[in-house]
Design a protein around this motif. Structure first.
Motif, PDB file in Angstrom:
ATOM      1  N   ASP A 107       3.594  -1.460 -26.060  1.00  0.00           N
ATOM      2  CA  ASP A 107       4.514  -2.012 -25.068  1.00  0.00           C
ATOM      3  C   ASP A 107       4.195  -3.473 -24.768  1.00  0.00           C
ATOM      4  N   ASN A 108       3.070  -3.956 -25.268  1.00  0.00           N
ATOM      5  CA  ASN A 108       2.799  -5.392 -25.156  1.00  0.00           C
ATOM      6  C   ASN A 108       3.790  -6.223 -25.948  1.00  0.00           C
ATOM      7  N   ALA A 109       4.412  -5.582 -26.931  1.00  0.00           N
ATOM      8  CA  ALA A 109       5.309  -6.330 -27.794  1.00  0.00           C
ATOM      9  C   ALA A 109       6.698  -6.489 -27.193  1.00  0.00           C
ATOM     10  N   ALA A 110       6.936  -5.838 -26.069  1.00  0.00           N
ATOM     11  CA  ALA A 110       8.278  -5.875 -25.479  1.00  0.00           C
ATOM     12  C   ALA A 110       8.666  -7.286 -25.059  1.00  0.00           C
ATOM     13  N   PRO A 111       9.954  -7.569 -25.057  1.00  0.00           N
ATOM     14  CA  PRO A 111      10.393  -8.879 -24.568  1.00  0.00           C
ATOM     15  C   PRO A 111      10.299  -8.937 -23.046  1.00  0.00           C
ATOM     16  N   VAL A 112      10.570 -10.114 -22.518  1.00  0.00           N
ATOM     17  CA  VAL A 112      10.558 -10.340 -21.074  1.00  0.00           C
ATOM     18  C   VAL A 112      11.936  -9.975 -20.526  1.00  0.00           C
ATOM     19  N   HIS A 113      11.940  -9.317 -19.399  1.00  0.00           N
ATOM     20  CA  HIS A 113      13.213  -8.864 -18.818  1.00  0.00           C
ATOM     21  C   HIS A 113      14.056 -10.068 -18.358  1.00  0.00           C
ATOM     22  N   PRO A 114      15.375 -10.011 -18.548  1.00  0.00           N
ATOM     23  CA  PRO A 114      16.228 -11.154 -18.171  1.00  0.00           C
ATOM     24  C   PRO A 114      16.066 -11.583 -16.712  1.00  0.00           C
ATOM     25  N   LYS A 115      15.885 -10.655 -15.836  1.00  0.00           N
ATOM     26  CA  LYS A 115      15.723 -11.008 -14.421  1.00  0.00           C
ATOM     27  C   LYS A 115      14.416 -11.761 -14.182  1.00  0.00           C
ATOM     28  N   VAL A 116      13.438 -11.462 -15.001  1.00  0.00           N
ATOM     29  CA  VAL A 116      12.161 -12.181 -14.897  1.00  0.00           C
ATOM     30  C   VAL A 116      12.351 -13.617 -15.357  1.00  0.00           C
ATOM     31  N   TRP A 117      13.043 -13.774 -16.455  1.00  0.00           N
ATOM     32  CA  TRP A 117      13.353 -15.140 -16.916  1.00  0.00           C
ATOM     33  C   TRP A 117      14.084 -15.918 -15.827  1.00  0.00           C
ATOM     34  N   GLU A 118      15.076 -15.294 -15.261  1.00  0.00           N
ATOM     35  CA  GLU A 118      15.849 -15.961 -14.201  1.00  0.00           C
ATOM     36  C   GLU A 118      14.959 -16.415 -13.054  1.00  0.00           C
ATOM     37  N   ALA A 119      14.093 -15.519 -12.647  1.00  0.00           N
ATOM     38  CA  ALA A 119      13.235 -15.832 -11.495  1.00  0.00           C
ATOM     39  C   ALA A 119      12.268 -16.961 -11.824  1.00  0.00           C
ATOM     40  N   MET A 120      11.755 -16.957 -13.043  1.00  0.00           N
ATOM     41  CA  MET A 120      10.839 -18.021 -13.430  1.00  0.00           C
ATOM     42  C   MET A 120      11.565 -19.361 -13.416  1.00  0.00           C
ATOM     43  N   GLN A 121      12.788 -19.348 -13.905  1.00  0.00           N
ATOM     44  CA  GLN A 121      13.500 -20.610 -13.938  1.00  0.00           C
ATOM     45  C   GLN A 121      13.911 -21.069 -12.546  1.00  0.00           C
ATOM     46  N   ALA A 122      14.169 -20.113 -11.701  1.00  0.00           N
ATOM     47  CA  ALA A 122      14.470 -20.476 -10.314  1.00  0.00           C
ATOM     48  C   ALA A 122      13.252 -21.090  -9.617  1.00  0.00           C
ATOM     49  N   ALA A 123      12.070 -20.772 -10.152  1.00  0.00           N
ATOM     50  CA  ALA A 123      10.834 -21.313  -9.557  1.00  0.00           C
ATOM     51  C   ALA A 123      10.508 -22.696 -10.102  1.00  0.00           C
ATOM     52  N   ASP A 124      11.367 -23.178 -10.989  1.00  0.00           N
ATOM     53  CA  ASP A 124      11.051 -24.424 -11.707  1.00  0.00           C
ATOM     54  C   ASP A 124      11.403 -25.667 -10.911  1.00  0.00           C
ATOM     55  N   ASN A 125      10.868 -25.727  -9.718  1.00  0.00           N
ATOM     56  CA  ASN A 125      11.001 -26.967  -8.949  1.00  0.00           C
ATOM     57  C   ASN A 125       9.684 -27.169  -8.234  1.00  0.00           C
ATOM     58  N   PRO A 126       9.416 -28.384  -7.842  1.00  0.00           N
ATOM     59  CA  PRO A 126       8.100 -28.645  -7.260  1.00  0.00           C
ATOM     60  C   PRO A 126       7.823 -27.763  -6.051  1.00  0.00           C
ATOM     61  N   ASP A 127       6.680 -27.186  -6.050  1.00  0.00           N
ATOM     62  CA  ASP A 127       6.178 -26.506  -4.862  1.00  0.00           C
ATOM     63  C   ASP A 127       4.672 -26.799  -4.830  1.00  0.00           C
ATOM     64  N   THR A 128       4.013 -26.376  -3.797  1.00  0.00           N
ATOM     65  CA  THR A 128       2.572 -26.647  -3.731  1.00  0.00           C
ATOM     66  C   THR A 128       1.845 -25.801  -4.774  1.00  0.00           C
ATOM     67  N   PRO A 129       0.707 -26.306  -5.234  1.00  0.00           N
ATOM     68  CA  PRO A 129       0.063 -25.675  -6.393  1.00  0.00           C
ATOM     69  C   PRO A 129      -0.755 -24.428  -6.050  1.00  0.00           C
ATOM     70  N   TYR A 130      -1.296 -23.834  -7.113  1.00  0.00           N
ATOM     71  CA  TYR A 130      -2.168 -22.662  -7.041  1.00  0.00           C
ATOM     72  C   TYR A 130      -1.420 -21.487  -6.403  1.00  0.00           C
ATOM     73  N   ASP A 131      -1.939 -20.924  -5.326  1.00  0.00           N
ATOM     74  CA  ASP A 131      -1.213 -19.792  -4.744  1.00  0.00           C
ATOM     75  C   ASP A 131      -0.717 -20.123  -3.342  1.00  0.00           C
ATOM     76  N   THR A 132      -0.460 -21.406  -3.146  1.00  0.00           N
ATOM     77  CA  THR A 132       0.003 -21.819  -1.813  1.00  0.00           C
ATOM     78  C   THR A 132       1.524 -21.962  -1.757  1.00  0.00           C
ATOM     79  N   ASP A 133       2.191 -21.686  -2.859  1.00  0.00           N
ATOM     80  CA  ASP A 133       3.649 -21.811  -2.894  1.00  0.00           C
ATOM     81  C   ASP A 133       4.315 -20.652  -2.146  1.00  0.00           C
ATOM     82  N   ALA A 134       5.602 -20.814  -1.930  1.00  0.00           N
ATOM     83  CA  ALA A 134       6.346 -19.834  -1.134  1.00  0.00           C
ATOM     84  C   ALA A 134       6.340 -18.446  -1.789  1.00  0.00           C
ATOM     85  N   LEU A 135       6.458 -18.398  -3.100  1.00  0.00           N
ATOM     86  CA  LEU A 135       6.534 -17.095  -3.762  1.00  0.00           C
ATOM     87  C   LEU A 135       5.195 -16.361  -3.682  1.00  0.00           C
ATOM     88  N   SER A 136       4.131 -17.079  -3.972  1.00  0.00           N
ATOM     89  CA  SER A 136       2.817 -16.428  -3.937  1.00  0.00           C
ATOM     90  C   SER A 136       2.521 -15.894  -2.546  1.00  0.00           C
TER      91      SER A 136
END
Lengths: 331, 331, 331, 331
Positions: free
Chosen positions: D6-35
């Motif tokens: 199951d490591n070979a599975a692709p990434v789920h489309p909703k995961v891709w979407e969420a990652m791209q939605a996170a693609d704007n400056p936020d504070t680094p490490y785990d201090t961002d809003a999502l973390s």
């Protein structure tokens, strides 16, 4: 009458003498005259060049020796009842920074090439599994059984083939030499490093790490210091060891210990789990029989539900062995 | 005449006696009668409950004590010339699994609250920086300067405020007690753990780890074994330490060592880098002056380009100190 | 307007594309087609054979690279403000199993042979002190100053003379290449291992460990797995890095970041602590001035009491730099 | 058709979407809003307070979780075929600084109280043996068998009785929840820490360490940074995980994977070593049969000489499962 452990033995008079003779100012750590004599004395004993460093305990000796062969991400093939696995509270994991003991089966706690091969055969997952970096064997084994030279040669060949270091835990190396009758070099066989025990055999608190690849001594020196094992008055440790080498006291003591065990073994007959070879006996006995012996004043260790362990030492009195032998025969 | 190190001193006769009195079978490791006496004897000495465990070296004592206070990801605030930083080959990094020494400045290798505060003030980056878990001080310091009770109290208050453990390297704790004249408990002050040195002061190879939080003894027992420092004939280590506690030999010896240093100090005058307090002197001297003294048979350690280190010990002869004092005065 | 950190930059569109192109089943860990391409691609970039492994962070890259050079009892000479000392929470102590960072001074957080020599000169106590096993330098330094090829050559000669490994923390290696204008191989100089940063420069979570001694790759592979850094879907990391190598995006991005900093630097004039070379500026500023800028919407990091740190990145807008530059000039 | 991992599975489309939605400056490490959202989201999922931290791999998650329970001198009871023992290259030894895995037997790689008791019963030598500090179980087990709530309760009671931490390796926790049908909190049972897997189930490179004792989160934060696992652009990891929690994608994906396995299992009949429960099947097959299937285009893993392992994942096509099922039935 005490048959619990050879750790309980007193210190040999010649060792006391040597320690007291060392009781004058000399340079500290291992720069004193006695410590500097170690390499030459062991090279003479083995008839081949080696480096020899003192430490206080067998655990430290084993771990420092293994540190010359095993990277933190590697493993050490050893018997599942080996001292380094069962009795050192994870010291190899500490000294080797998380390296792993890879446990092998083996009759009488001795490893054969087949036992080692079974471990190697299970390492198939590449970088996902801990690779073997070394083999550690115990001379004589935890059940008092020495490896004979041809057995050592076979293991040595295997180590070479698989590019593994070969370590020997020689807590009772002297007893193995006494039992086999051969020269020390044959009883060490093709090992790269040997923990040569003196504490159980008449010393007080000094064991020797013997490195047949003398270039590895440098590493052990750093690691010994870093482990807090470079005693500032190291001359008292060197004195103990050198005294035991003089006049072959190490060998005489081992013979005496083995002989004391033989007296018991001769009476124990079929009760012996393994034939007597050194100063340890494993004797089948019921709970009731154990109690009966203890009532007669014999102290010993319950190995498991089937047998007890009896250990003699250099100062064990033959008459005590005879009494114990007779008591066992009379059970 | 030897002023190189108190490590070079011989073993005190009473220590020899006690070791030989221990030379009969007893149970191994630290289960013998003498080892079991340690806690009570040190509790009596300090007038408060403590646990006391023997180890062979000061490095092991320091590291095992620190292991009760410092997590692998933490740090230990210590002086940049502390023994644990300069002379233990990274042993704290080994025993504490990568924990870091956080170096402070401080006159005479002593720390003040301000020195400690300067280190703490530099730890500002949260999870990106190693947090302090403990403070380690040396009693007496590497320059032979004891901390007075009020200085210890101030550091103790700071440790408490910042939730830090407090460790004392007492390689020359006895000399500090002798110098300050106070009871041992005051010279230890509010520390959580103390490495109480005996080797430099008449012992052979035994130091004590003193834990004023006795619940921490359990941890040290495991870690001592795991480090290969649980000697199987531990009774000979306990014997050394207990003998030194009898009749306050530890204190008498320390006084003798300090007195031997004072004789020299009285002649050295302005050459002293720090006023004499214990058995170590740092004496300003040119290369030529050093050579002149060595020509007269005095052995000592070149500390740096400005000064030499002179160390006396319990068995130093007063006449040798007088000779050295006069020789310095005559330079 | 954000000048806090290049870590805050978005992911470059070509990197997104490459990651999505990798979104189909391939073999796991680093056995996929992209991961297997890494060695060749970096060998081409540097014009010499090297091995290249991905990891998620610069800290992991630095520590794994150092693990090829430093034994647990050794030390790494680095600047006292190096990232491995100041910002990695003791990760080198963890990965190197207690090895020590040996801190050097050096203008602008750059080391010179003289700085290194000063550390080496203090290591005089043999086995009692941690020996140096490696040197680690940062290209460009923590103050944004690149090492020029001749400076690297001098350090390399020193490393060779003292038998030390040489590691380069290249978190902003791309910016150094852009600043110096030379080929990558000259900007790496004679290092044995390089942490080549991509995360700050347009990547998402992939850095490269470059080993110019390809035999060391084996060790890093084991240690990477053991550290939990062998991601099962490694193809997404390889994709990021390879995308950045295509069409020299890594270099274009670095140039853009440097240019954005230059715009500010040109206005900051004498306020600059160091001349601008890459995408980091250290600008002298009072508390009041900082507040004034923040009131205008500029975000940045207070470096210390004398200066602030301004960082641009590949996606920084020139107009924002111009605004900030003018605002500084107007202070 | 791929049934390797199951490591070979692709990434789920909703995961891709969420990652791209996170693609704007936020504070680094785990201090961002999502973390910062993680704790609350997992607390809601489990219906009890917990702390949740992202890391890139299951190995890191397991080891960081265990570090909250196990001292360097301690041990972790786990099954002898557990992932932490067999597949993590000694990572627990690294992260736990030499702590030891104490291996238990157990049908289907599941532990019972009796299996755990057998390990504990062998720890009898006090300070000479590694003491157990924790138990680690795998949900579902390496053979695809989930622990039912009452089984977890029994192990939890045992952990409590012996004062042991309880860790759950939940690489396929989602599949276990899907299989058991219960709420997540019941499938986690009384564990102290859970490695909650997302990578095999539609994520790219993010797993969650869940700590039900939230005070332990502090320790994990330090250790995560120290291990180089605090990614500077942590928002992309948080985004993956949070996206999977939205609309229960984690559970839908797990159900889909389990269903795809069931299709095959229904055809495999008596060949199944264990009844199908999640997305892993162990199917008895001769070498010839394996070859026959591979000739038909099916890829899978040779588990041992008796059986192969078949793994489905969230994106496995039902028609492929049907083909494989039929092919097996036709053997």
């Amino acid at each position: 009458m005490q048959f619990l452990s050879d750790n309980a033995a007193p210190v040999h008079p010649k060792v006391w003498e040597a320690m007291q003779a060392a009781d004058n100012p000399d340079t500290p750590y291992d720069t004193d005259a006695l410590s500097r004599e170690m390499d030459a004395r062991f090279s003479a004993l083995f008839g081949r060049e080696c480096a020899a460093l003192w430490v206080a305990t067998g655990t430290a000796a084993n771990c420092l020796a293994l540190a010359t062969m095993v990277e933190p991400h590697g493993g050490v093939i050893c018997h599942r009842e080996a001292h380094i696995e069962m009795d050192e509270c994870g010291a190899p994991g500490f000294y080797l920074h998380g390296a792993k003991l890879l446990l092998a089966a083996g009759e009488g706690a001795k490893l054969t090439p087949a036992d080692i091969d079974a471990v190697l055969a299970g390492i198939t997952r590449g970088v996902h599994q801990v690779p073997a970096h070394a083999i550690s064997i115990t001379q004589a084994s935890e059940y008092g059984l020495p490896y004979r030279p041809e057995e050592l040669a076979a293991i040595g060949a295997m180590a070479k083939e698989h590019n593994l270091g070969l370590h020997m835990d020689g807590a009772r190396f002297a007893n193995a030499v006494a039992a086999l009758g051969g020269p020390a070099v044959e009883v060490a066989g093709p090992v790269d490093a040997l923990s040569f025990g003196f504490v159980k055999n008449g010393g007080m608190g000094a064991e020797a790490v013997i490195l047949f690849d003398t270039e590895k001594a440098e590493l052990v020196r750093w690691r010994r210091k870093r482990a807090g094992h470079l005693q500032s008055k190291g001359r008292y440790l060197a004195a103990q060891i050198l005294a035991m080498l003089d006049d072959e006291i190490w060998l005489q003591n081992a013979r005496a210990a083995n002989d004391a065990a033989k007296i018991i073994a001769d009476e124990a007959g079929d009760r012996l789990v393994h034939p007597q070879q050194i100063n340890e006996l494993f004797v089948r006995m019921t709970a009731g029989e154990r109690a009966a012996l203890r009532d007669q004043g014999f102290a010993f260790y319950d190995w498991d539900e089937t047998c007890v362990r009896l250990v003699t030492h250099w100062a064990s009195r033959h008459e005590d062995s005879e009494k114990l032998g007779k008591a066992i025969a009379a059970l």
